[in-house]
Design an enzyme around this catalytic site. Structure first.
Site, short mmCIF file in Angstrom:
data_model
loop_
_atom_site.label_atom_id
_atom_site.label_comp_id
_atom_site.label_asym_id
_atom_site.label_seq_id
_atom_site.Cartn_x
_atom_site.Cartn_y
_atom_site.Cartn_z
N GLU A 20 -13.74 -24.51 31.37
CA GLU A 20 -12.25 -23.94 31.06
C GLU A 20 -12.09 -22.18 31.25
O GLU A 20 -13.07 -21.50 31.08
CB GLU A 20 -11.94 -24.43 29.84
CG GLU A 20 -12.98 -23.91 28.54
CD GLU A 20 -12.26 -24.17 27.29
OE1 GLU A 20 -11.20 -24.33 27.09
OE2 GLU A 20 -13.10 -24.13 26.35
N ASP A 44 -6.99 -27.95 19.68
CA ASP A 44 -8.21 -27.51 20.47
C ASP A 44 -8.44 -26.26 19.80
O ASP A 44 -7.57 -25.76 18.95
CB ASP A 44 -7.55 -27.43 21.76
CG ASP A 44 -8.62 -27.49 22.67
OD1 ASP A 44 -10.24 -27.22 22.25
OD2 ASP A 44 -8.66 -27.80 24.09
C1 BGC Z 1 -11.84 -27.13 24.69
C2 BGC Z 1 -12.19 -28.56 24.58
C3 BGC Z 1 -13.36 -28.58 23.47
C4 BGC Z 1 -13.26 -27.53 22.44
C5 BGC Z 1 -14.46 -27.41 21.58
C6 BGC Z 1 -12.04 -26.30 23.86
O1 BGC Z 1 -11.71 -24.95 24.43
O2 BGC Z 1 -10.77 -27.30 25.56
O3 BGC Z 1 -12.26 -29.57 25.45
O4 BGC Z 1 -13.62 -29.92 23.04
O5 BGC Z 1 -13.03 -26.19 22.99
O6 BGC Z 1 -15.61 -26.96 22.31
C1 BGC Z 2 -17.18 -20.47 22.82
C2 BGC Z 2 -17.59 -22.22 23.06
C3 BGC Z 2 -16.21 -23.01 22.81
C4 BGC Z 2 -15.22 -22.29 23.55
C5 BGC Z 2 -13.92 -22.99 23.38
C6 BGC Z 2 -16.14 -19.96 23.50
O1 BGC Z 2 -15.89 -18.87 22.99
O2 BGC Z 2 -18.46 -19.84 22.66
O3 BGC Z 2 -18.52 -22.58 22.17
O4 BGC Z 2 -16.43 -24.26 23.20
O5 BGC Z 2 -14.90 -21.10 23.25
O6 BGC Z 2 -12.75 -22.48 24.21
#
Ligand code: BGC
Ligand code: BGC
Length: 910
Positions: free
Chosen positions: A546, A347
């Site tokens: 998240e 991830d």
């Molecule tokens: C999330 C994932 C996601 C990835 C890419 C991560 O922070 O936990 O679910 O696929 O970012 O955006």
């Molecule tokens: C980014 C997102 C990404 C996420 C993953 C963020 O800082 O801007 O694009 O999906 O982190 O955790």
């Protein structure tokens, strides 16, 4: 052609889940005994990690091709395949130079940073990388095509004009595996229209605690639906071996392996303490069906798993049991016992969560078995690349591990037929703008919305509504596209969006009502109401994803108190009710929440989850259009108490299941208001109601402190609390932290330095031997020094606030701060209070000074002392140097201390 076989995926052909009890109508929830054995379970019990029988089995032709390419590759070329930067941290030139294998666009990442990029713009951007890599292999005698991965988690949601399907929580309630399959197919077509190759979906988590901000990404709290759905979604997206090789499907990725939905207190990226048996049978069933259907990628999860089996992989010990460092779960279980032969992707910088690691450096995560590394920022992925090469050369990482990773990457690329496919913009569907949000796909989304609705209350059959009546529309969600679409919608957190600019063609509830009864019949003022007017009040949570969506320890599941603004929704319902109107409440939420009062004052109450752009699917059912009835049933138990945070149904495949949240049982909070599977519908006989409860008078829970708190301490402290120094209690430990989320415990006793990028501390003598610290911020990185509880858990220190204490610390300045300096206390980040302190720090001197700051100043800035976990935190991005002596809370010193800092002073300086 490599694909001779067209093996149909092993899917579970069950269209309807049979619930263990009867569905009822009218105002009565069904009480079921939560320990009742559900017969006819659709999920088997897995006594061991099962072997996967993938719909995409090994193909000897592909395997031969892999070995021949692998034998020609240099170490550098191999490592390049393992790196996956974010679109915003890489250029096609760099991709060529490093011979990268893939990239991702994270949430809110678009070509040329253009939110409104068309299907063609996406495909053309993808061409740049694809061509750069073709170029990179000139003269090598072989080439390896590039791949692009995206989070198409409820439709192709990062892309302007793409269809926005309901989030998984709503699909779980729809309880229809065939629908899931169709949504997978439609989403794959829209991804293909943009020329991308791979989606990070489906999420097959089984979220247990409703405080988790990602509950809505999971279909259900229970493995049964997750097990049935995962395979169908993967099959819809990938289309089996033949589909994957063709033009209308893309690579599917089950995530997050494993146990993301089972962290303690629902903390995102937190600790999972399930036993191995429960981990397998509750949290892993989606992998079993998803991988059988042929999913080619598994994403590693941010959480840790605390079990003996997850033994220490890292030399020197101290492994924090994060999945990214778990050789046991990634290699031994997933790759070996289950026989998964595709890619394991980390991830987003997840390797950096393993202690001893940073995003840029983590041989432990390579050795644990991760194959592709989502190292997102330019400086990190470039460093990571060089580090891995060095670590192979010096023997830290075996070359066989690298070969395993690259073999898997090549295998997936070959299965996706990438060598035979032209550059992205020339693929059959690429650039077809009409596929994005096509009428057919939007109709499917609308249908999915209809099926996802769960009717919780329908007093005197107020629903269905008639088309020839006036509707008063109200509530924060009435015309709010962000509340409908939730997180992962064009942007990461799903905010910064408007309907006009970002979702043209979308339908909000007020638009849907207007098209049902005519805009002349939709009113917003009670004064315009006639005696038949019905109020439709649309309420709900703001979008989140998240990290940002977790309900913190000082909050409960009570909707109206999660954010101050939410109270207005409850007040609106009450006001309309007391004005004599019948109230139909539509609730948008990413999880079941405590809404007893809202339900009591509503005549009908509908859980509509996060439906996406097609609110017409709601009015279709409210007005019983074409006979549309409520078919949705709860796939999560609905809370009765404010802290019924994990009241999950007993998993049907685990007869001996004991809820790990036993404390809740003791408090009687385990009993749901509406049990799993509950949902009313038009036309069901009241005789089918199993138990009655008066839904106008659901008892209210009077709790007024958070679910993570014990009753707050209303007492009064009388003695000082020594936080740091010779007399300090052992409750708080000194730590330093750097920019990359890494930290180290400060060495106080043995006289040696502790360093991290950002700052260095050295023990010095103040009043006693080595009872103070010399602290040097280097100004090159953000650094912080802090005092935290040992395991970062909260401690109730309200008694000090009540006792009008000041925070006092002794300090001697050597080098004045070059930049802003902040002082903070944390009540579990992001709960905190913070003030800028440059103007209260002493000037450079050989003398010590004592700074006194009322605790109430930080309370005003958001600090909750009943949840204190970091009692003192000082941070800055600039250079400075000082000695730090004793730190303490001193009761009854606010009035007494004439030399204290006033709050207005501090806050005025913000
Ligand atoms: C999330 C994932 C996601 C990835 C890419 C991560 O922070 O936990 O679910 O696929 O970012 O955006
Ligand atoms: C980014 C997102 C990404 C996420 C993953 C963020 O800082 O801007 O694009 O999906 O982190 O955790």
């Amino acid at each position: 052609m490599f694909f001779k076989n067209n093996i149909m995926p092993l899917v579970i052909g069950i269209a309807v889940i049979s619930w263990g009890y009867v569905i009822a109508n009218e105002a009565d929830p069904i009480e079921t005994n939560s320990t009742k054995t559900i017969t006819n379970s659709k999920v088997p019990y897995f006594s061991e990690w099962p072997a996967i029988h993938s719909a995409i089995p090994k193909d000897p032709v592909i395997e031969t091709k892999i070995s021949s390419i692998l034998s020609l590759m240099t170490l550098e070329e191999k490592v390049g395949q393992m790196i996956q930067p974010d679109l915003r941290g890489v250029t096609p030139q760099e991709a060529k130079h490093y011979k990268l294998g893939s990239l991702l666009n994270g949430g809110g990442g678009w070509p040329n940073n253009n939110k409104y990029a068309s299907a063609k713009d996406w495909a053309l951007e993808s061409d740049k990388y694809w061509l750069a890599l073709q170029d990179a292999y000139q003269g090598r005698g072989f080439n390896i095509p590039f791949m692009w991965a995206t989070d198409a988690v409820h439709g192709h949601n990062n892309v302007f004009k793409a269809t926005v399907f309901p989030h998984n929580i709503g699909l779980g309630a729809a309880n229809n595996p065939d629908l899931i399959y169709k949504i997978g197919q439609a989403t794959a077509l829209e991804i293909a229209a943009t020329g991308l190759d791979w989606t990070f979906a489906p999420t097959v988590a089984t979220p247990r605690d409703y405080r988790w901000g990602r509950v809505y990404e999971g279909y259900s709290e229970d493995p049964e639906i997750v097990y049935q759905y995962a395979g169908r979604m993967v099959d819809g997206i990938q289309g089996g071996a033949k589909g994957l090789a063709g033009d209308s499907h893309v690579i599917s990725n089950v995530k997050h392996w494993v146990g993301d939905g089972g962290t303690q207190n629902g903390v995102d990226r937190g600790e999972n303490h399930y036993s191995e048996d429960y981990l397998r049978n509750i949290h892993a069933t989606g992998y079993f069906s998803g991988l059988n259907a042929g999913a080619q990628v598994v994403m590693t999860s941010f959480n840790s798993w605390h079990d003996e089996a997850n033994y220490d992989q890292i030399k020197g010990g101290g492994y924090n049991k994060k999945l990214h460092g778990s050789k046991y779960l990634v290699t031994d279980v997933l790759k070996q016992k289950m026989g998964f032969d595709g890619i394991v992707v980390t991830d987003w910088n997840g390797q950096g969560e393993v202690n001893g690691c940073t995003a840029a450096n983590c041989p432990a995560a390579v050795n644990a078995g991760n194959d592709v590394f989502m190292v997102t920022a330019r400086s990190d992925w470039q460093a990571f690349y060089h580090n891995v090469i060095d670590q192979v050369n010096n023997g830290t990482i075996p070359v066989t591990r690298i070969d395993d990773a690259v073999t898997r990457i090549l295998r997936v690329k070959l299965r996706a037929n990438l060598w035979e496919k032209p550059k992205p913009s020339e693929r059959a569907l690429a650039g077809q703008q009409a596929l994005l949000g096509s009428e057919k796909h939007r109709a499917l989304a609308r249908e999915a919305v209809s099926q996802s609705l769960v009717l919780l209350k329908n007093k005197n059959n107020i629903l269905p509504l008639a088309v020839n009546q006036k509707i008063l529309i109200a509530g924060s969600g009435a015309n709010n596209i962000q509340k409908q679409t939730g997180g992962w919608s064009l942007t990461w957190q799903g905010n910064e969006n408007s309907i006009e600019k970002d979702f043209p063609g979308a339908t909000t509830m007020s638009m849907a009502l207007a098209s049902m009864v005519g805009s002349e019949n939709v009113i917003t003022q009670v004064s315009e109401a006639d005696q038949d007017t019905i109020a439709v009040v649309v309420i709900g949570e703001d979008p989140y994803a998240e990290m940002f969506g977790d309900i913190k320890a000082n909050k409960t599941l009570e909707f109206s108190t999660i954010k101050p603004a939410y109270l207005a929704d409850l007040e609106k319902i009450k006001a309309l009710k007391s004005a004599g109107l019948k109230v139909v409440t539509i609730f948008y939420s990413g999880r079941p929440l405590y809404v007893n009062e809202e339900i009591n004052h509503s005549d009908a109450f509908v859980a509509a989850w996060l439906p996406g752009t097609e609110a017409g699917g709601i009015t279709d059912v409210l007005f019983n259009q074409k006979g549309k009835n409520f078919v949705g049933r709860l796939s999560y138990s609905w809370p009765m108490k404010k802290c019924s945070t994990a009241i999950n149904r007993v998993a049907p495949n685990l007869v001996d299941y004991q809820t790990p949240e036993t404390e809740q049982d003791i408090k009687g909070e385990h009993k749901p208001l509406f049990a799993y599977g509950y949902g009313l519908a038009y036309g069901l006989q009241s005789s089918k109601v199993l138990q009655t409860q008066d839904l106008d008078n659901i008892p209210l829970d009077t709790r007024d402190y958070g679910c993570g708190q014990s009753e707050p301490d209303n007492g009064m402290a009388t003695t000082s609390l020594e936080l740091f120094g010779r007399n300090a209690s052992a409750e708080f430990v000194a730590r330093i932290g750097g920019a990359a989320n890494n930290w180290a415990g400060v060495d106080v006793s043995n006289g040696s330095k502790t360093s991290i990028e950002g700052l260095t501390t050295t023990p010095i003598n103040y009043k006693h031997q080595q009872d103070a610290l010399n602290v040097v911020f280097d100004g090159k990185n953000v650094g912080q020094l802090y005092l935290q509880t040992e395991n970062s858990s909260s401690s109730d220190k309200n008694a000090y606030l009540n006792a009008k204490a000041t925070l006092q610390f002794d300090i001697r300045m050597h080098k004045a701060p070059e930049k802003e300096v902040k002082l903070a206390m944390h009540c579990q980040w992001p709960c905190l209070g913070e003030v800028k302190i440059n103007h209260i720090l002493p000037t450079v001197s050989t003398q010590w000074s004592t700074i006194k700051l009322p605790l109430s100043c930080l309370a005003k800035q958001g600090m909750d002392y009943s949840l204190l976990n970091s009692a003192f935190l000082i941070f800055s991005a600039g250079e400075m140097a000082f000695d730090l002596g004793e730190i303490r809370f001193v009761p009854q010193s606010v009035d007494a201390a004439s030399d204290q800092i006033s709050c207005t002073d501090l806050v005025g300086m913000q």
